[in-house]
Design an enzyme around this catalytic site. Sequence first.
Site, mmCIF file in Angstrom:
data_model
loop_
_atom_site.group_PDB
_atom_site.id
_atom_site.type_symbol
_atom_site.label_atom_id
_atom_site.label_comp_id
_atom_site.label_asym_id
_atom_site.label_seq_id
_atom_site.Cartn_x
_atom_site.Cartn_y
_atom_site.Cartn_z
ATOM 1 N N HIS A 1 0.832 -1.207 0.000
ATOM 2 C CA HIS A 1 0.000 0.000 0.000
ATOM 3 C C HIS A 1 0.868 1.260 0.000
ATOM 4 O O HIS A 1 2.088 1.195 -0.099
ATOM 5 C CB HIS A 1 -1.014 -0.016 1.143
ATOM 6 C CG HIS A 1 -0.433 0.079 2.525
ATOM 7 N ND1 HIS A 1 0.115 1.235 3.027
ATOM 8 C CD2 HIS A 1 -0.307 -0.850 3.499
ATOM 9 C CE1 HIS A 1 0.531 1.029 4.260
ATOM 10 N NE2 HIS A 1 0.303 -0.242 4.569
ATOM 11 N N HIS B 1 4.023 1.712 2.129
ATOM 12 C CA HIS B 1 5.239 1.038 1.645
ATOM 13 C C HIS B 1 5.865 1.831 0.500
ATOM 14 O O HIS B 1 7.075 2.024 0.428
ATOM 15 C CB HIS B 1 4.909 -0.377 1.156
ATOM 16 C CG HIS B 1 4.255 -1.205 2.216
ATOM 17 N ND1 HIS B 1 3.105 -1.909 2.008
ATOM 18 C CD2 HIS B 1 4.588 -1.401 3.520
ATOM 19 C CE1 HIS B 1 2.763 -2.523 3.138
ATOM 20 N NE2 HIS B 1 3.637 -2.221 4.065
ATOM 21 N N CYS C 1 0.800 -8.957 20.477
ATOM 22 C CA CYS C 1 0.004 -8.457 19.345
ATOM 23 C C CYS C 1 0.587 -9.066 18.083
ATOM 24 O O CYS C 1 1.753 -8.818 17.750
ATOM 25 C CB CYS C 1 0.043 -6.928 19.276
ATOM 26 S SG CYS C 1 -0.643 -6.288 17.732
ATOM 27 N N CYS D 1 1.835 -6.479 15.455
ATOM 28 C CA CYS D 1 3.179 -5.922 15.705
ATOM 29 C C CYS D 1 4.224 -7.022 15.686
ATOM 30 O O CYS D 1 5.404 -6.735 15.577
ATOM 31 C CB CYS D 1 3.334 -5.329 17.098
ATOM 32 S SG CYS D 1 2.235 -4.081 17.608
ATOM 33 N N HIS E 1 -2.408 -0.866 16.562
ATOM 34 C CA HIS E 1 -3.263 -1.604 15.637
ATOM 35 C C HIS E 1 -4.722 -1.682 16.065
ATOM 36 O O HIS E 1 -5.557 -2.161 15.302
ATOM 37 C CB HIS E 1 -2.708 -3.013 15.403
ATOM 38 C CG HIS E 1 -1.379 -2.998 14.719
ATOM 39 N ND1 HIS E 1 -0.189 -3.095 15.399
ATOM 40 C CD2 HIS E 1 -1.047 -2.852 13.410
ATOM 41 C CE1 HIS E 1 0.810 -3.016 14.546
ATOM 42 N NE2 HIS E 1 0.332 -2.867 13.342
HETATM 43 O O1 ME8 Z 1 7.103 -3.445 10.121
HETATM 44 N N1 ME8 Z 1 2.915 5.861 6.872
HETATM 45 O O2 ME8 Z 1 6.712 -4.258 8.005
HETATM 46 P P1 ME8 Z 1 5.439 -3.399 7.542
HETATM 47 C C1 ME8 Z 1 4.232 5.864 6.645
HETATM 48 N N2 ME8 Z 1 8.333 -6.240 8.410
HETATM 49 N N3 ME8 Z 1 4.961 4.752 6.453
HETATM 50 C C2 ME8 Z 1 4.305 3.587 6.492
HETATM 51 C C3 ME8 Z 1 2.922 3.498 6.722
HETATM 52 C C4 ME8 Z 1 2.210 4.715 6.914
HETATM 53 N N4 ME8 Z 1 0.902 4.749 7.113
HETATM 54 N N5 ME8 Z 1 2.577 2.199 6.698
HETATM 55 C C5 ME8 Z 1 3.698 1.495 6.463
HETATM 56 C C6 ME8 Z 1 7.331 -4.215 9.217
HETATM 57 N N6 ME8 Z 1 4.754 2.337 6.322
HETATM 58 C C7 ME8 Z 1 8.486 -5.177 9.327
HETATM 59 C C8 ME8 Z 1 9.775 -4.402 9.102
HETATM 60 S S1 ME8 Z 1 12.444 -4.231 8.931
HETATM 61 C C9 ME8 Z 1 13.749 -5.126 9.440
HETATM 62 C C10 ME8 Z 1 11.030 -5.202 9.266
HETATM 63 C C11 ME8 Z 1 6.133 1.935 6.044
HETATM 64 O O3 ME8 Z 1 4.945 -4.029 6.289
HETATM 65 C C12 ME8 Z 1 7.099 2.488 7.086
HETATM 66 O O4 ME8 Z 1 8.397 2.476 6.559
HETATM 67 O O5 ME8 Z 1 4.499 -3.220 8.655
HETATM 68 C C13 ME8 Z 1 6.979 1.452 8.178
HETATM 69 O O6 ME8 Z 1 8.049 1.526 9.089
HETATM 70 C C14 ME8 Z 1 6.971 0.182 7.370
HETATM 71 O O7 ME8 Z 1 6.231 0.530 6.164
HETATM 72 C C15 ME8 Z 1 6.319 -0.990 8.077
HETATM 73 O O8 ME8 Z 1 6.085 -2.001 7.131
#
Ligand code: ME8
Length: 515
Positions: free
Chosen positions: A24, A27, A132, A135, A152
């Site tokens: 989305h 990302h 969770c 998370c 969440h």
């Molecule tokens: O946390 N606004 O993956 P994830 C801004 N797999 N950035 C956003 C966002 C939003 N509303 N939503 C997502 C994970 N992001 C783990 C990470 S790393 C070793 C493992 C972006 O799919 C932002 O960079 O939940 C956030 O930190 C990341 O997507 C979380 O992606």
Amino acid sequence: MKDTTKAMRYYVTTPIYYVNGEPHLGHAYTTIAADILARYHRQKGDDVFFLTGVDEHGNKVAQAAAERGLTPRQHVDELAPRFKELTRQLNATNDFFIRTTDPEHEAYVQRFVEKLQAAGDVEKRTYGGLYCTACEGFWYERDLVDGKCPDHGIEPVWLEEENYYFLLSKYQDRLSEFFRANPEWVRPRTRFNEALSFIEQGLDDISISRSSITWGVPVPWDDTQVIYVWVDALINYVSALTYARPGEDLVDRYWSVADHLLSKDILKFHAVIWPALLMSAGYDLPAGEFIHGYLLSGGEKMSKTRGNVLDPFVIMEKYGLDALRFYLFREVNFGLDGNTSMDGVRARYNSELANELGNLVSRTVSMIGKYRDGTIPAAPAGETLRDVAAKGEAMLRAASAHYGEVEITAAIESVWEYVRRLNRLVEEEAPWKLAKDEAQAGRLDAVLHGLAAGLRLVALAIHSVIPGTAEEILRRLGQERDVAAMLLDAAIFDGLIPAAVVAAPPLFPRIEAEE
Ligand code: ME8
């Protein structure tokens, strides 16, 4: 302020995204940000490596697979390519796309946790806590909001297991000393303070394995357990460097200059757990971390779990890729939270891309066509627009310094002030009037030359944000388009080649609201 004139090495990473649903806008956001920084550093002549990818193990992904009636393997093999495709469609110039199911990564993770064990930092214990799954982490009761995960909005479940623990508490003093000695390590400062206060509140040891699931990397000395998904995931930043380029190990070249880009949801994992794991396993720490804010939709954090996401594919389809890249960093001050909406995309597109930048390009090219047979005139001696030249070069230096400090929105603002200056130049000088008076031919040459030279600087300065548009502007002005010609620090107003311009349809045709 960093020295932005010296060529250096630069390694930028995005979080690896969970493949528990379609990619989305959140990302897309971090991936574009990393791409802007990677492109900017290349424009400075730096040796750049840019990594992104996907996080495929753990409960959250296993559950998403189960809900679809698929095995985790089938599920990730179907979804990982969607994320890779997004990266491609965003025109991201990543050097590698890591999947945590890559066998090289899995083997590296096992070797890494063996180092933690060899350091005497792993112990087997029983633990129960509120977990969770969104998370993939435990919460203290006191931090829940109405019994729900504050990030969440879902109720954590009680989880009790015998697991391997990483003795994070042992690293509390080293971490806080490191933070105090390196106050720029986490930027912006508010996030640094948050991480430091978390460390200084006291660190609990953390479980780094799971026996309740099988979808993960086996603990090398106990195959009844898999390695906790967060440990597995964080290690990607190093493991990728060992196999991204077959036959090469890039760790020595890039690891110490790593800059992790992420949002605040995963600050604790990156700023507390990750450095402790690296210290224990005997690695250097990355050079720094930049923590950006949330894209909101209807005032709430956009997330797959909440289901309030804007679809980047739809925005690209309707407005084009560069409109998406521009909007996200123009609308929301990078580093802070900010609301986004489809109406907002259209408004910025029409007012700034179509009216201000697009029109400026069209008018410049068409006036050079009409009044000077399509060739950019040289500026006659004494008539050069010194103010426009000086402001253009100052804009370039300011934008470069802002990008260097990860102030992407401020960089765009510098460029846009200059776009507006050039538009005012057209209004003030009224070339259509100058063209009617032969005595003003020199002035008209100077103005047309100034517009083209100014637009060339705009293209160079905005290239990392909207690369397709910047290249198209240079093409229409008959200027060189290879990256070597786009080096920022050497660029000057007088670098314009008096070439033939190329007329073409509007860069950003206006788009009306749908009924
Ligand atoms: O946390 N606004 O993956 P994830 C801004 N797999 N950035 C956003 C966002 C939003 N509303 N939503 C997502 C994970 N992001 C783990 C990470 S790393 C070793 C493992 C972006 O799919 C932002 O960079 O939940 C956030 O930190 C990341 O997507 C979380 O992606």
